[in-house]
Scaffold this motif. Structure first.
Motif, PDB file in Angstrom:
ATOM      1  N   TYR A  31       0.843  -1.202   0.000  1.00 44.48           N
ATOM      2  CA  TYR A  31       0.000   0.000   0.000  1.00 44.48           C
ATOM      3  C   TYR A  31       0.878   1.252   0.000  1.00 44.48           C
ATOM      4  N   HIS A  32       1.891   1.288   0.859  1.00 47.44           N
ATOM      5  CA  HIS A  32       2.792   2.437   0.971  1.00 47.44           C
ATOM      6  C   HIS A  32       3.522   2.696  -0.357  1.00 47.44           C
ATOM      7  N   LEU A  33       4.033   1.649  -0.966  1.00 47.49           N
ATOM      8  CA  LEU A  33       4.743   1.797  -2.247  1.00 47.49           C
ATOM      9  C   LEU A  33       3.812   2.285  -3.349  1.00 47.49           C
ATOM     10  N   ASN A  34       2.576   1.776  -3.351  1.00 46.21           N
ATOM     11  CA  ASN A  34       1.592   2.263  -4.323  1.00 46.21           C
ATOM     12  C   ASN A  34       1.330   3.753  -4.132  1.00 46.21           C
ATOM     13  N   MET A  35       1.218   4.186  -2.878  1.00 47.35           N
ATOM     14  CA  MET A  35       0.965   5.600  -2.579  1.00 47.35           C
ATOM     15  C   MET A  35       2.143   6.476  -3.017  1.00 47.35           C
ATOM     16  N   GLN A  36       3.357   5.923  -2.960  1.00 42.27           N
ATOM     17  CA  GLN A  36       4.549   6.655  -3.390  1.00 42.27           C
ATOM     18  C   GLN A  36       4.702   6.695  -4.907  1.00 42.27           C
ATOM     19  N   GLY A  37       3.932   5.880  -5.602  1.00 44.04           N
ATOM     20  CA  GLY A  37       4.048   5.812  -7.057  1.00 44.04           C
ATOM     21  C   GLY A  37       5.114   4.837  -7.539  1.00 44.04           C
ATOM     22  N   THR A  38       5.603   3.989  -6.643  1.00 45.01           N
ATOM     23  CA  THR A  38       6.586   2.978  -7.023  1.00 45.01           C
ATOM     24  C   THR A  38       5.869   1.858  -7.757  1.00 45.01           C
ATOM     25  N   ARG A  39       6.399   1.453  -8.907  1.00 45.18           N
ATOM     26  CA  ARG A  39       5.817   0.331  -9.641  1.00 45.18           C
ATOM     27  C   ARG A  39       6.183  -0.964  -8.922  1.00 45.18           C
ATOM     28  N   LEU A  40       5.233  -1.861  -8.825  1.00 44.10           N
ATOM     29  CA  LEU A  40       5.453  -3.173  -8.221  1.00 44.10           C
ATOM     30  C   LEU A  40       5.371  -4.203  -9.331  1.00 44.10           C
ATOM     31  N   VAL A  41       6.443  -4.989  -9.457  1.00 40.90           N
ATOM     32  CA  VAL A  41       6.488  -5.970 -10.532  1.00 40.90           C
ATOM     33  C   VAL A  41       6.886  -7.331  -9.977  1.00 40.90           C
ATOM     34  N   THR A  42       6.488  -8.338 -10.702  1.00 39.75           N
ATOM     35  CA  THR A  42       6.918  -9.701 -10.406  1.00 39.75           C
ATOM     36  C   THR A  42       7.068 -10.422 -11.735  1.00 39.75           C
ATOM     37  N   SER A  43       7.395 -11.698 -11.664  1.00 36.33           N
ATOM     38  CA  SER A  43       7.669 -12.458 -12.889  1.00 36.33           C
ATOM     39  C   SER A  43       6.794 -13.701 -12.964  1.00 36.33           C
ATOM     40  N   THR A  44       6.764 -14.289 -14.130  1.00 36.63           N
ATOM     41  CA  THR A  44       6.044 -15.548 -14.268  1.00 36.63           C
ATOM     42  C   THR A  44       6.750 -16.639 -13.463  1.00 36.63           C
ATOM     43  N   TYR A  45       8.056 -16.510 -13.302  1.00 37.56           N
ATOM     44  CA  TYR A  45       8.790 -17.454 -12.452  1.00 37.56           C
ATOM     45  C   TYR A  45       8.242 -17.404 -11.022  1.00 37.56           C
ATOM     46  N   ALA A  46       8.014 -16.199 -10.503  1.00 37.64           N
ATOM     47  CA  ALA A  46       7.430 -16.060  -9.168  1.00 37.64           C
ATOM     48  C   ALA A  46       6.022 -16.657  -9.133  1.00 37.64           C
ATOM     49  N   LEU A  47       5.290 -16.490 -10.224  1.00 42.26           N
ATOM     50  CA  LEU A  47       3.923 -17.026 -10.264  1.00 42.26           C
ATOM     51  C   LEU A  47       3.897 -18.549 -10.203  1.00 42.26           C
ATOM     52  N   VAL A  48       4.913 -19.197 -10.754  1.00 40.65           N
ATOM     53  CA  VAL A  48       4.986 -20.661 -10.642  1.00 40.65           C
ATOM     54  C   VAL A  48       5.017 -21.045  -9.160  1.00 40.65           C
ATOM     55  N   GLU A  49       5.837 -20.351  -8.396  1.00 42.08           N
ATOM     56  CA  GLU A  49       5.912 -20.597  -6.947  1.00 42.08           C
ATOM     57  C   GLU A  49       4.580 -20.315  -6.259  1.00 42.08           C
ATOM     58  N   VAL A  50       3.968 -19.197  -6.633  1.00 40.63           N
ATOM     59  CA  VAL A  50       2.698 -18.794  -6.018  1.00 40.63           C
ATOM     60  C   VAL A  50       1.617 -19.837  -6.295  1.00 40.63           C
ATOM     61  N   ILE A  51       1.487 -20.254  -7.537  1.00 38.93           N
ATOM     62  CA  ILE A  51       0.459 -21.234  -7.909  1.00 38.93           C
ATOM     63  C   ILE A  51       0.718 -22.564  -7.197  1.00 38.93           C
ATOM     64  N   SER A  52       1.940 -23.012  -7.196  1.00 41.16           N
ATOM     65  CA  SER A  52       2.285 -24.269  -6.531  1.00 41.16           C
ATOM     66  C   SER A  52       1.945 -24.224  -5.044  1.00 41.16           C
ATOM     67  N   ASN A  53       2.338 -23.142  -4.379  1.00 44.46           N
ATOM     68  CA  ASN A  53       2.035 -23.005  -2.952  1.00 44.46           C
ATOM     69  C   ASN A  53       0.543 -22.894  -2.686  1.00 44.46           C
ATOM     70  N   THR A  54      -0.151 -22.164  -3.542  1.00 43.23           N
ATOM     71  CA  THR A  54      -1.595 -21.984  -3.364  1.00 43.23           C
ATOM     72  C   THR A  54      -2.321 -23.309  -3.531  1.00 43.23           C
ATOM     73  N   LEU A  55      -1.947 -24.075  -4.542  1.00 45.66           N
ATOM     74  CA  LEU A  55      -2.612 -25.367  -4.747  1.00 45.66           C
ATOM     75  C   LEU A  55      -2.291 -26.359  -3.623  1.00 45.66           C
ATOM     76  N   ARG A  56      -1.068 -26.321  -3.118  1.00 46.45           N
ATOM     77  CA  ARG A  56      -0.745 -27.185  -1.976  1.00 46.45           C
ATOM     78  C   ARG A  56      -1.568 -26.798  -0.751  1.00 46.45           C
ATOM     79  N   ALA A  57      -1.837 -25.508  -0.611  1.00 46.17           N
ATOM     80  CA  ALA A  57      -2.627 -25.035   0.530  1.00 46.17           C
ATOM     81  C   ALA A  57      -4.087 -25.471   0.434  1.00 46.17           C
ATOM     82  N   THR A  58      -4.540 -25.822  -0.777  1.00 53.54           N
ATOM     83  CA  THR A  58      -5.930 -26.274  -0.934  1.00 53.54           C
ATOM     84  C   THR A  58      -6.082 -27.758  -0.652  1.00 53.54           C
TER      85      THR A  58
END
Length: 192
Positions: A31-58
């Motif tokens: 939230y703070h970074l958004n208010m400062q106007g800092t762009r927030l980026v991630t990668s598809t590589y990070a998304l592989v981790e996110v999806i894997s962790n999310t599905l394991r959590a289900t």
């Protein structure tokens, strides 16, 4: 070009799970970074981790341990009847939309990361070549690839990496800042 910060997968995971120890601090920092106007980026590589962790959590055996941020629980229930690969694809599309709309996080992918380079008559994707060139940094391969991506995404204004991984990033924080000009911000559970 606005300064951008690369978000490690663990920040996105913390945003998705209110039960994550870093959830509150990740929300506040994003939230703070958004208010400062800092762009927030991630990668598809990070998304592989996110999806894997999310599905394991289900997994039913994890029932109650992980609580998803709203409106994720309803969406997860809708996915249960899909084939596994369809579930992964649908969750990917949902999470991309969710992090973009809720937190203004851009998923940056560029073809140049995968351009083939040649070294000693061996063809290698630029991303992996960068990872090999940075292998002198003492960190796990999974995290090394996040560093390589952030370093290559400097063309998009990336100047920092934000992570919750104190164990792996604290010992190399000064090295990344001095040698790669990448600031490292480690969120802890004690921040407010």
């Amino acid at each position: 070009m606005n300064t951008a910060c690369y978000l490690d997968a663990n920040i996105i995971i913390a945003l998705l799970f209110p039960t994550d120890a870093h959830h509150k601090n990740s929300l506040e920092r994003v939230y703070h970074l958004n208010m400062q106007g800092t762009r927030l980026v991630t990668s598809t590589y990070a998304l592989v981790e996110v999806i894997s962790n999310t599905l394991r959590a289900t997994d039913p055996s994890k029932q109650g341990k992980y609580i998803f941020a709203e409106p994720l629980p309803q969406y997860i229930r809708l996915l249960q009847n899909l084939k596994p690969n369809q579930r992964c694809e649908a969750l990917l599309n949902y999470i991309i939309s969710y992090i973009k709309n809720s937190f203004h996080i851009e998923v940056i992918e560029q073809k140049s990361l995968y351009e083939i380079e040649t070294t000693n008559n061996t063809k290698i994707a630029r991303l992996f070549h960068e990872g090999i060139k940075l292998s002198w940094i003492k960190i796990r391969t999974k995290d090394l690839l996040h560093i390589a991506i952030a370093n290559l995404l400097k063309t998009h204004g990336v100047k920092c990496i934000i992570t919750t991984d104190k164990t792996d990033f604290e010992p190399i924080k000064q090295t990344l800042e001095k040698d790669l000009d990448l600031k490292v911000e480690i969120l802890t559970t004690q921040q407010s």
